[in-house]
Motif scaffolding. Structure first.
Motif, PDB file in Angstrom:
ATOM      1  N   ALA A   1       0.910  -1.380  -0.068  1.00 27.58           N
ATOM      2  CA  ALA A   1      -0.189  -0.011  -0.113  1.00 27.58           C
ATOM      3  C   ALA A   1       0.920   1.316   0.170  1.00 27.58           C
ATOM      4  O   ALA A   1       0.700   2.159  -0.721  1.00 27.58           O
ATOM      5  CB  ALA A   1      -0.957  -0.015   1.237  1.00 27.58           C
ATOM      6  N   LEU A   2       2.107   1.226   0.732  1.00 31.94           N
ATOM      7  CA  LEU A   2       2.721   2.307   0.785  1.00 31.94           C
ATOM      8  C   LEU A   2       3.487   2.623  -0.416  1.00 31.94           C
ATOM      9  O   LEU A   2       3.799   3.688  -0.908  1.00 31.94           O
ATOM     10  CB  LEU A   2       3.737   2.350   2.028  1.00 31.94           C
ATOM     11  CG  LEU A   2       3.318   2.284   3.462  1.00 31.94           C
ATOM     12  CD1 LEU A   2       4.253   1.864   4.621  1.00 31.94           C
ATOM     13  CD2 LEU A   2       2.810   3.864   3.721  1.00 31.94           C
ATOM     14  N   ALA A   3       3.995   1.428  -0.968  1.00 36.24           N
ATOM     15  CA  ALA A   3       4.655   1.606  -2.228  1.00 36.24           C
ATOM     16  C   ALA A   3       3.898   2.136  -3.364  1.00 36.24           C
ATOM     17  O   ALA A   3       4.573   2.954  -4.360  1.00 36.24           O
ATOM     18  CB  ALA A   3       5.528   0.281  -2.523  1.00 36.24           C
ATOM     19  N   LEU A   4       2.574   1.429  -3.401  1.00 35.49           N
ATOM     20  CA  LEU A   4       1.773   2.050  -4.502  1.00 35.49           C
ATOM     21  C   LEU A   4       1.368   3.295  -4.288  1.00 35.49           C
ATOM     22  O   LEU A   4       1.269   4.053  -5.501  1.00 35.49           O
ATOM     23  CB  LEU A   4       0.348   1.281  -4.539  1.00 35.49           C
ATOM     24  CG  LEU A   4       0.489  -0.278  -4.840  1.00 35.49           C
ATOM     25  CD1 LEU A   4      -0.749  -1.190  -4.251  1.00 35.49           C
ATOM     26  CD2 LEU A   4       0.879  -0.720  -6.263  1.00 35.49           C
ATOM     27  N   ALA A   5       1.079   3.801  -3.097  1.00 37.00           N
ATOM     28  CA  ALA A   5       1.002   5.348  -3.089  1.00 37.00           C
ATOM     29  C   ALA A   5       2.008   6.248  -3.366  1.00 37.00           C
ATOM     30  O   ALA A   5       1.621   7.239  -3.990  1.00 37.00           O
ATOM     31  CB  ALA A   5       0.484   5.522  -1.384  1.00 37.00           C
ATOM     32  N   ALA A   6       3.245   5.799  -2.890  1.00 36.14           N
ATOM     33  CA  ALA A   6       4.462   6.479  -3.331  1.00 36.14           C
ATOM     34  C   ALA A   6       4.837   6.696  -4.650  1.00 36.14           C
ATOM     35  O   ALA A   6       5.256   7.683  -5.381  1.00 36.14           O
ATOM     36  CB  ALA A   6       5.665   5.972  -2.421  1.00 36.14           C
ATOM     37  N   ALA A   7       4.254   5.509  -5.526  1.00 34.38           N
ATOM     38  CA  ALA A   7       4.245   5.569  -6.957  1.00 34.38           C
ATOM     39  C   ALA A   7       3.159   6.147  -7.603  1.00 34.38           C
ATOM     40  O   ALA A   7       3.067   6.325  -8.807  1.00 34.38           O
ATOM     41  CB  ALA A   7       4.405   4.167  -7.419  1.00 34.38           C
ATOM     42  N   GLY A   8       2.253   6.866  -6.978  1.00 37.06           N
ATOM     43  CA  GLY A   8       1.244   7.654  -7.621  1.00 37.06           C
ATOM     44  C   GLY A   8      -0.181   7.236  -7.385  1.00 37.06           C
ATOM     45  O   GLY A   8      -0.993   7.785  -7.902  1.00 37.06           O
ATOM     46  N   ALA A   9      -0.495   6.123  -7.149  1.00 43.00           N
ATOM     47  CA  ALA A   9      -1.709   5.328  -7.093  1.00 43.00           C
ATOM     48  C   ALA A   9      -2.354   5.875  -5.974  1.00 43.00           C
ATOM     49  O   ALA A   9      -2.055   6.057  -4.880  1.00 43.00           O
ATOM     50  CB  ALA A   9      -1.687   3.868  -7.040  1.00 43.00           C
TER      51      ALA A   9
END
Length: 251
Positions: free
Chosen positions: A24-32
């Motif tokens: 979740a954190l990585a997806l958000a950091a990638a803009g999702a």
């Protein structure tokens, strides 16, 4: 938030800890934009706050994905809230020890419900919206135990072998709709998953296994997920086996 996944909407199950939280954190950091589901509402709320503090957008959906109605509903809620669903990451999972001869069938049933059937429920619900919008990505989190059976952990291995079969069949089924399907099979990763093992001896052994020197971190697996999602649409990584660089001996 700018990034390689900007404009995409993701739903992550098992997001209150471990690989799900890391994803979740990585997806958000990638803009999702990320909807997160798990049983522990307080942890989901904290996760959403962290994503928002970093400039991202997130939605907490507390509940148990073993409940088919809930599992289907979180897909609907995500689509209703954000207008689409581009990425589904099924990370909810549990481990129990046990063999067949003296099987605790209640524990076997719970493991199969969480690790296999709950994933079936969310996948079934997600395919329709993804098909209607012209594509999407479904990523199911498995384990090296889905490739190599371990007798002391029969329920877990069985659930992960089943997940592999379901995921590959789904890939063949939905690729024509522009939906990519991937199963991620991590080796030893430092998470809390072993904490729920009922047998104290196996619990201690598994806790030591996933926390020993050389074990991966959830963010390592999360970065691999973002990599898979970032590839051109014509490329579908269908299986991703990711192990610690230093050989961490199996149980």
């Amino acid at each position: 938030m700018a990034g390689t996944l900007a404009g995409r909407v993701a739903l992550v199950t098992g997001a209150s800890s471990g690989i799900g939280e890391g994803a979740a954190l990585a997806l958000a950091a990638a803009g999702a934009t990320v909807a997160v589901a798990a049983r522990r509402a307080d942890r989901l709320d904290d996760l959403v706050k962290r994503i928002q503090a970093a400039g991202g957008k997130a939605l907490a959906l507390p509940g148990d994905v073993v409940d088919e109605a809930f599992a289907r509903n979180i897909v609907e809620q995500t689509v209703n809230a954000f207008g689409r669903l581009d990425i589904l990451v099924n990370s909810a999972g549990i481990i129990q020890a046990g063999g067949v001869e003296n099987a605790n069938t209640d524990e076997w049933r719970r493991v199969l419900e969480v690790n296999l059937l709950a994933t079936l429920y969310t996948c079934t619900a997600a395919i329709g919206p993804m098909r209607a919008q012209g594509g999407g990505d479904i990523i199911n989190i498995s384990s090296t135990a889905g490739r190599r059976a371990a007798a002391p952990f029969g329920p877990y291995s069985t659930s992960k072998f089943g997940l592999t079969g379901m995921t590959e069949g789904m890939r063949q089924e939905v690729g024509k709709y522009g939906i990519r399907v991937c199963i991620v099979e991590p080796g030893a990763t430092s998470t809390e998953v072993a904490d729920s093992i009922s047998d104290p001896n196996y619990r201690k052994a598994m806790q030591a296994h996933v926390s020993k020197d050389g074990a991966m971190k959830p963010e390592d697996v999360a970065d691999a997920i973002v990599f898979v999602l970032s590839l051109p649409r014509r490329a579908n990584v269908s299986q991703l086996l990711i192990r610690p660089t230093i050989d961490v001996a199996p149980m």
